[in-house]
Design a protein around this motif. Sequence first.
Motif, PDB file in Angstrom:
ATOM      1  N   VAL A 185     -73.166  87.761  -0.846  1.00  0.00           N
ATOM      2  CA  VAL A 185     -72.444  87.050  -1.308  1.00  0.00           C
ATOM      3  C   VAL A 185     -72.234  86.698  -2.918  1.00  0.00           C
ATOM      4  CG1 VAL A 185     -70.736  84.763  -2.257  1.00  0.00           C
ATOM      5  CG2 VAL A 185     -71.496  84.711   0.144  1.00  0.00           C
ATOM      6  N   ILE A 224     -67.905  82.465   6.426  1.00  0.00           N
ATOM      7  CA  ILE A 224     -69.499  83.391   6.782  1.00  0.00           C
ATOM      8  C   ILE A 224     -69.791  82.647   7.781  1.00  0.00           C
ATOM      9  CG2 ILE A 224     -71.172  84.247   5.682  1.00  0.00           C
ATOM     10  CD1 ILE A 224     -69.592  84.774   3.055  1.00  0.00           C
ATOM     11  N   ALA A 254     -62.761  83.801   3.266  1.00  0.00           N
ATOM     12  CA  ALA A 254     -63.839  84.201   3.990  1.00  0.00           C
ATOM     13  C   ALA A 254     -64.573  83.655   4.474  1.00  0.00           C
ATOM     14  CB  ALA A 254     -64.049  85.596   3.873  1.00  0.00           C
ATOM     15  N   VAL A 258     -66.742  79.570  -4.339  1.00  0.00           N
ATOM     16  CA  VAL A 258     -68.116  80.014  -3.314  1.00  0.00           C
ATOM     17  C   VAL A 258     -67.847  78.845  -2.965  1.00  0.00           C
ATOM     18  CG1 VAL A 258     -70.310  80.669  -2.754  1.00  0.00           C
ATOM     19  CG2 VAL A 258     -68.963  82.408  -4.176  1.00  0.00           C
ATOM     20  N   LEU A 290     -66.329  91.193   1.830  1.00  0.00           N
ATOM     21  CA  LEU A 290     -65.770  90.080   1.478  1.00  0.00           C
ATOM     22  C   LEU A 290     -65.243  89.868  -0.385  1.00  0.00           C
ATOM     23  CD1 LEU A 290     -69.282  87.937   2.827  1.00  0.00           C
ATOM     24  CD2 LEU A 290     -66.942  87.701   3.404  1.00  0.00           C
ATOM     25  N   ALA A 294     -61.622  88.306  -0.443  1.00  0.00           N
ATOM     26  CA  ALA A 294     -61.468  87.137  -0.284  1.00  0.00           C
ATOM     27  C   ALA A 294     -61.672  86.109  -1.956  1.00  0.00           C
ATOM     28  CB  ALA A 294     -62.050  86.851   0.299  1.00  0.00           C
ATOM     29  N   THR A 341     -61.692  82.805  -2.257  1.00  0.00           N
ATOM     30  CA  THR A 341     -62.845  81.703  -1.252  1.00  0.00           C
ATOM     31  C   THR A 341     -64.308  82.407   0.020  1.00  0.00           C
ATOM     32  OG1 THR A 341     -60.661  79.997  -1.777  1.00  0.00           O
ATOM     33  CG2 THR A 341     -63.021  79.520  -0.717  1.00  0.00           C
ATOM     34  N   LEU A 342     -65.030  82.229  -0.203  1.00  0.00           N
ATOM     35  CA  LEU A 342     -65.942  82.240   0.651  1.00  0.00           C
ATOM     36  C   LEU A 342     -66.319  80.961   0.680  1.00  0.00           C
ATOM     37  CD1 LEU A 342     -67.297  85.503  -1.418  1.00  0.00           C
ATOM     38  CD2 LEU A 342     -65.757  85.453  -0.030  1.00  0.00           C
TER      39      LEU A 342
END
Length: 420
Positions: A105, A8, A6, A115, A73, A76, A78-79
Amino acid sequence: MAVDAAVIGLGYVGLPLAQAATRAGLSVLGFDIDERVVASLNAGRSHVDDLSSADVADMRDRGFRATTDPAELREAGTLVISVPTPLSPDGGPDLSAVNAAVSTVAAQLRPGMLVILESTTYPGTTDEVVRPVLEAGGLTAGTDFHLAFSPERIDPGNPSFGATNTPKVVGGHTPGCTEAAASFYGKFVDTIVRTKGTREAEMAKLLENTYRHINIALVNEMARFCHDLDIDLWDVINAAKSKPFGFQAFYPGPGVGGHCIPIDPNYLSHNVRARLGYPFRFVELAQEINATMPSYIVRRAQDALNEDAKSLRGSTVLLLGVTYKPDIADERESPAVPLARQLISHGAAVQFHDPKVSEWRGLSEHATRVEDPAAAAAAADLTILVQNHREYDVDALAGGAQRFFDTRGVVTEGERIERL
């Protein structure tokens, strides 16, 4: 439904990143708080220069979707946080968007997630600002989830380098975090450059842009005294860059703009002062020189009009190109803004033309847009080339102008033509 990543923040940085990951076969979710941006992307329409609406439609066809719902979120693996970090009033980075994104997050964080912060900031942000918020829920970075910093290196409008072939710098909270981030980016970026940790990755971005900032200031200052000494600096630079080693060409201009050069070095200068108690003099001097270039252009404009027995007050001045770089619509930190404001404060009637800008944000009530640049140049007392878009036939515009001031060194020399 689980997604690979995801992103952001879906602006000039986040959207090209999402496109590269989507094209590589990853399932990608986009998150943004702007409902209009999300609706536009889901309808297949782009809002950034580097991606066309056809590109966005292709992303959508490959499974990309945008949302304003933070709960999504959580699905996911990976953010990636790629939100803006403008300057705060005290000259440091404004981390309000980063803080908001990190809080979002943290509310969705689960074990095993990766992250990554991409937003440009000062060294220590990932470890001192991001990590404590993420760990407040009981999970530990490097053990329960991975945390890394990878500076964005997007150059809007660059036809040669994009998200895939620009090397990606990654630095993790632990070596395992670094490898997790490298593995993620390695799926769609050609070259991965690992650093020792997050601080080194954060500093690398600031070094890159501080280097550019200082060298641009160098040639801007040289432009001033070369003019006084009747030396053609553009010819000097052309000669110097023939050396195949030890020299990189930088060029003068009416100031610096965009989301990096006028901002990023100040993060470093502010951080040095705040933490160490002394100034980063190179950066502060470069900022002073570059920030005063619009004033210098105004003084040169006055001199040019004096050659025609005219004063700046009451004269019509046409500005060509008001974006911060050629061939894009991005107006962020454009030097055309302080230039126009100073011309107006001196009593000039300012007009502008830009093929990328239909309404000049913040100056629409004070500067008049013209549709035909050639006709406007012929009628204006002075025409200033601020940004050289490819749509301009600059020699033709200069040839038809009453007087022409080229701040980009692209016009063939001639009578009634001034060059920076």
